[in-house]
Motif scaffolding. Sequence first.
Motif, PDB file in Angstrom:
ATOM      1  N   ALA A 156       2.267  93.086   5.295  1.00  0.00           N
ATOM      2  CA  ALA A 156       3.526  92.695   5.925  1.00  0.00           C
ATOM      3  C   ALA A 156       4.165  91.603   5.084  1.00  0.00           C
ATOM      4  O   ALA A 156       3.544  90.567   4.828  1.00  0.00           O
ATOM      5  CB  ALA A 156       3.295  92.205   7.352  1.00  0.00           C
ATOM      6  N   VAL A 157       5.398  91.842   4.642  1.00  0.00           N
ATOM      7  CA  VAL A 157       6.127  90.890   3.815  1.00  0.00           C
ATOM      8  C   VAL A 157       7.152  90.191   4.707  1.00  0.00           C
ATOM      9  O   VAL A 157       8.007  90.848   5.314  1.00  0.00           O
ATOM     10  CB  VAL A 157       6.821  91.596   2.641  1.00  0.00           C
ATOM     11  CG1 VAL A 157       7.496  90.582   1.723  1.00  0.00           C
ATOM     12  CG2 VAL A 157       5.820  92.448   1.860  1.00  0.00           C
ATOM     13  N   VAL A 158       7.064  88.881   4.780  1.00  0.00           N
ATOM     14  CA  VAL A 158       7.901  88.095   5.686  1.00  0.00           C
ATOM     15  C   VAL A 158       8.818  87.195   4.870  1.00  0.00           C
ATOM     16  O   VAL A 158       8.350  86.482   3.973  1.00  0.00           O
ATOM     17  CB  VAL A 158       7.037  87.237   6.635  1.00  0.00           C
ATOM     18  CG1 VAL A 158       7.925  86.456   7.608  1.00  0.00           C
ATOM     19  CG2 VAL A 158       6.041  88.119   7.403  1.00  0.00           C
ATOM     20  N   GLY A 159      10.121  87.228   5.168  1.00  0.00           N
ATOM     21  CA  GLY A 159      11.033  86.386   4.411  1.00  0.00           C
ATOM     22  C   GLY A 159      12.407  86.322   5.027  1.00  0.00           C
ATOM     23  O   GLY A 159      12.671  86.886   6.095  1.00  0.00           O
ATOM     24  N   ARG A 160      13.293  85.628   4.342  1.00  0.00           N
ATOM     25  CA  ARG A 160      14.672  85.493   4.803  1.00  0.00           C
ATOM     26  C   ARG A 160      15.567  85.145   3.622  1.00  0.00           C
ATOM     27  O   ARG A 160      15.124  84.545   2.636  1.00  0.00           O
ATOM     28  CB  ARG A 160      14.790  84.415   5.878  1.00  0.00           C
ATOM     29  CG  ARG A 160      14.545  83.002   5.382  1.00  0.00           C
ATOM     30  CD  ARG A 160      14.877  81.980   6.464  1.00  0.00           C
ATOM     31  NE  ARG A 160      13.893  81.971   7.530  1.00  0.00           N
ATOM     32  CZ  ARG A 160      14.164  81.574   8.769  1.00  0.00           C
ATOM     33  NH1 ARG A 160      15.378  81.200   9.085  1.00  0.00           N
ATOM     34  NH2 ARG A 160      13.219  81.548   9.677  1.00  0.00           N
ATOM     35  N   SER A 161      16.831  85.528   3.744  1.00  0.00           N
ATOM     36  CA  SER A 161      17.841  85.117   2.775  1.00  0.00           C
ATOM     37  C   SER A 161      18.461  83.808   3.231  1.00  0.00           C
ATOM     38  O   SER A 161      18.373  83.438   4.406  1.00  0.00           O
ATOM     39  CB  SER A 161      18.938  86.191   2.663  1.00  0.00           C
ATOM     40  OG  SER A 161      18.409  87.417   2.195  1.00  0.00           O
ATOM     41  N   GLU A 197      13.691  85.103  10.402  1.00  0.00           N
ATOM     42  CA  GLU A 197      12.920  85.803   9.394  1.00  0.00           C
ATOM     43  C   GLU A 197      12.920  87.305   9.661  1.00  0.00           C
ATOM     44  O   GLU A 197      13.158  87.756  10.781  1.00  0.00           O
ATOM     45  CB  GLU A 197      11.469  85.296   9.372  1.00  0.00           C
ATOM     46  CG  GLU A 197      11.293  83.922   8.746  1.00  0.00           C
ATOM     47  CD  GLU A 197       9.829  83.538   8.655  1.00  0.00           C
ATOM     48  OE1 GLU A 197       9.488  82.827   7.705  1.00  0.00           O
ATOM     49  OE2 GLU A 197       9.038  83.933   9.542  1.00  0.00           O
ATOM     50  N   SER A 198      12.592  88.072   8.626  1.00  0.00           N
ATOM     51  CA  SER A 198      12.403  89.513   8.731  1.00  0.00           C
ATOM     52  C   SER A 198      10.991  89.852   8.299  1.00  0.00           C
ATOM     53  O   SER A 198      10.447  89.228   7.377  1.00  0.00           O
ATOM     54  CB  SER A 198      13.395  90.264   7.833  1.00  0.00           C
ATOM     55  OG  SER A 198      14.729  90.029   8.222  1.00  0.00           O
ATOM     56  N   ARG A 220      21.288  88.795   9.816  1.00  0.00           N
ATOM     57  CA  ARG A 220      20.440  88.758   8.623  1.00  0.00           C
ATOM     58  C   ARG A 220      21.079  89.597   7.518  1.00  0.00           C
ATOM     59  O   ARG A 220      21.578  90.690   7.775  1.00  0.00           O
ATOM     60  CB  ARG A 220      19.039  89.274   8.949  1.00  0.00           C
ATOM     61  CG  ARG A 220      18.276  88.370   9.904  1.00  0.00           C
ATOM     62  CD  ARG A 220      16.963  88.983  10.333  1.00  0.00           C
ATOM     63  NE  ARG A 220      17.170  90.205  11.121  1.00  0.00           N
ATOM     64  CZ  ARG A 220      16.181  90.865  11.720  1.00  0.00           C
ATOM     65  NH1 ARG A 220      14.933  90.442  11.610  1.00  0.00           N
ATOM     66  NH2 ARG A 220      16.445  91.945  12.424  1.00  0.00           N
ATOM     67  N   LYS A 221      21.005  89.100   6.305  1.00  0.00           N
ATOM     68  CA  LYS A 221      21.612  89.798   5.178  1.00  0.00           C
ATOM     69  C   LYS A 221      20.761  91.000   4.772  1.00  0.00           C
ATOM     70  O   LYS A 221      19.606  91.143   5.165  1.00  0.00           O
ATOM     71  CB  LYS A 221      21.761  88.834   3.999  1.00  0.00           C
ATOM     72  CG  LYS A 221      22.700  87.669   4.283  1.00  0.00           C
ATOM     73  CD  LYS A 221      22.779  86.724   3.100  1.00  0.00           C
ATOM     74  CE  LYS A 221      23.682  85.532   3.411  1.00  0.00           C
ATOM     75  NZ  LYS A 221      23.735  84.571   2.287  1.00  0.00           N
ATOM     76  N   GLU A 222      21.346  91.862   3.973  1.00  0.00           N
ATOM     77  CA  GLU A 222      20.634  93.046   3.499  1.00  0.00           C
ATOM     78  C   GLU A 222      19.486  92.639   2.581  1.00  0.00           C
ATOM     79  O   GLU A 222      19.490  91.553   1.991  1.00  0.00           O
ATOM     80  CB  GLU A 222      21.595  93.983   2.772  1.00  0.00           C
ATOM     81  CG  GLU A 222      22.238  93.381   1.538  1.00  0.00           C
ATOM     82  CD  GLU A 222      23.294  94.275   0.907  1.00  0.00           C
ATOM     83  OE1 GLU A 222      23.679  93.983  -0.237  1.00  0.00           O
ATOM     84  OE2 GLU A 222      23.718  95.259   1.544  1.00  0.00           O
ATOM     85  N   VAL A 223      18.505  93.525   2.486  1.00  0.00           N
ATOM     86  CA  VAL A 223      17.334  93.297   1.641  1.00  0.00           C
ATOM     87  C   VAL A 223      17.229  94.456   0.657  1.00  0.00           C
ATOM     88  O   VAL A 223      17.252  95.628   1.056  1.00  0.00           O
ATOM     89  CB  VAL A 223      16.037  93.204   2.469  1.00  0.00           C
ATOM     90  CG1 VAL A 223      14.850  92.915   1.552  1.00  0.00           C
ATOM     91  CG2 VAL A 223      16.162  92.127   3.539  1.00  0.00           C
ATOM     92  N   HIS A 224      17.111  94.135  -0.629  1.00  0.00           N
ATOM     93  CA  HIS A 224      17.025  95.157  -1.674  1.00  0.00           C
ATOM     94  C   HIS A 224      15.559  95.482  -1.962  1.00  0.00           C
ATOM     95  O   HIS A 224      14.735  94.584  -2.155  1.00  0.00           O
ATOM     96  CB  HIS A 224      17.725  94.680  -2.940  1.00  0.00           C
ATOM     97  CG  HIS A 224      19.186  94.385  -2.743  1.00  0.00           C
ATOM     98  ND1 HIS A 224      20.137  95.375  -2.649  1.00  0.00           N
ATOM     99  CD2 HIS A 224      19.847  93.208  -2.595  1.00  0.00           C
ATOM    100  CE1 HIS A 224      21.320  94.833  -2.459  1.00  0.00           C
ATOM    101  NE2 HIS A 224      21.176  93.514  -2.426  1.00  0.00           N
ATOM    102  N   ILE A 225      15.256  96.766  -2.006  1.00  0.00           N
ATOM    103  CA  ILE A 225      13.893  97.245  -2.244  1.00  0.00           C
ATOM    104  C   ILE A 225      13.884  98.137  -3.473  1.00  0.00           C
ATOM    105  O   ILE A 225      14.727  99.044  -3.609  1.00  0.00           O
ATOM    106  CB  ILE A 225      13.354  98.056  -1.044  1.00  0.00           C
ATOM    107  CG1 ILE A 225      13.552  97.293   0.273  1.00  0.00           C
ATOM    108  CG2 ILE A 225      11.883  98.410  -1.273  1.00  0.00           C
ATOM    109  CD1 ILE A 225      12.728  96.056   0.409  1.00  0.00           C
ATOM    110  N   GLN A 226      12.937  97.910  -4.368  1.00  0.00           N
ATOM    111  CA  GLN A 226      12.770  98.737  -5.557  1.00  0.00           C
ATOM    112  C   GLN A 226      11.486  99.556  -5.425  1.00  0.00           C
ATOM    113  O   GLN A 226      10.383  98.998  -5.433  1.00  0.00           O
ATOM    114  CB  GLN A 226      12.696  97.871  -6.812  1.00  0.00           C
ATOM    115  CG  GLN A 226      12.380  98.648  -8.087  1.00  0.00           C
ATOM    116  CD  GLN A 226      13.463  99.643  -8.443  1.00  0.00           C
ATOM    117  OE1 GLN A 226      14.600  99.263  -8.710  1.00  0.00           O
ATOM    118  NE2 GLN A 226      13.114 100.929  -8.462  1.00  0.00           N
TER     119      GLN A 226
END
Length: 389
Positions: free
Chosen positions: A70-75, A81-82, A193-199
Motif C-alpha cells: 500500500a502506497v500512501v501519499g499526498r500532493s 492522504e491517498s 485531492r489532485k490526480e496521481v500519475h502512474i507508470q
Amino acid sequence: MSVNGDSEQQDWPRPSSSWIDKVLFLGTGTSGQVPAIHCVTKPDFGDCAACKDATLNPTGKNRRGCTAAAVVGRSAGDKQESTILIDCGKTFYSNAVVHFPRNGIRELRAVLLTHAHADAILGLDDLRAWTMGGVIQRHVPIYLTQECMTVVEGMFPYLVDRSKSTGGGDVPTLQWNIIDKDKPFTIPASQGRKEVHIQPLPVLHGYFGRSSPFWCLGFRIDSFSYISDCHEIPADTLQLIRGSQAIVMDALKMDRHLSHFSFAQALSFFASFSPPPALGLLTDFTHRIEHYATQEQVDTWRDGMLAAQLAGKAKLSRSVGEGGGTKWWSDIWDERDNEHQMTIRLREKYDPIDDHNISQTASHYIPPIKLSWDGLVVPFDPRRSPSMP
C-alpha cells in the motif's frame, strides 16, 4: 522510523519523494505463503527454519502473506492522504485488518493489479467490506490490463456484472479501468485531492507453456518502483525505473526459477543498476528464506562487493547485468554458481568497510538492500521532489 519502532530500520536511508509519505508492505510471500503446510506437518518442521519460526512466532518476520503493498501519499494542497493498493490477493483482508488500523489507513483511492494470478486477484471479493452500504466509500477503482480483466471476469463474473450475483446480491462495487501495459495513466482528481500519475513497468513473468510471454506489471509512483513477479526486465522498462529513490525487486529463492528472479539475479540487478536508488528492497520469498540469516548474507555480500572495488578487484566487462549497467563483478561474484549452491557468497572474503564514505570512492555503488516483511513501513522524506521519467 517504523510504526513498531523496529531497530533494524534505524540505519536505513530514507528515500525522498514529492508525493509518497510511506509504503506499507501488506504481504511479502508467494502464493503458497509462509509457513508452508508441507513443512508444518513434518515432525520438527524438517529443516525449514523459516516455517518453524513463522509457526511459533506468528507476528514475526518469517510469517508471510501473498505479496502486496500500500502506497500512501499526498500532493501539495491535498486535503487528505491517498492510499493506492498494489494487488489484492488471497491474504489481503486478513493482513489489512492487522496493518491498516496501525497505519491509519481506511479508504482505498485505487487498486493496481500486476497480473491475473491468484495471489494478486483472489481477494477482490473482500473489497465488499469497503463498499457495501457505502460504509467506507461508494466504490473502489481498479486498474488492470485487458488480459487481467478477462481472467477476473471468468473467475468473478458477479464482480463485473452484478446481475450474475446470487443470494442477497451483496457484492463489492468496483469501478473497472483498463490500462495499457506500455502507457502511463492517471488516477483522476477527486474529493479535494489532485490526480496521481502512474507508470506501468512491464516485465516478463515467464511463458507457462505459452508461445507468447506472460506479462506482469510493476508500477512506478513518483520515486518508488515496485516489481514483485519478474523473470526478465526489458531494456525499455529499465529506463522507466531510472531515477527511482526506492526499488522493490522480486527475489523468490536461492536457485533459479522459471518465472521469478532468484536472490542472485536480484542482487546482480542492484549491483549494476545506475544510478543506484537510495534503498533497495526485496520481496516475494518462499518458505526456505529465513529472514535474519538471509539478511546477514545479503549485508555481507554488499560489504564484500564494495570492499572488492576498493581493493581494485572490479573488472569491466562488455556484458550487461540485470540492471542494464556494466557487469563489473565477474572476478568477484558468480551468479550462476551461487544459484547452483543455493547460497550468497563471493569468490573471496573481504574485510568490512566504512559505509559512510563508500559512495564517494566506489565506482559502482550498491545501495543498502533489505528484505521486506509483512507490516514493514518504509517512510519517505518529502523535502525533495524527483520527477517522473
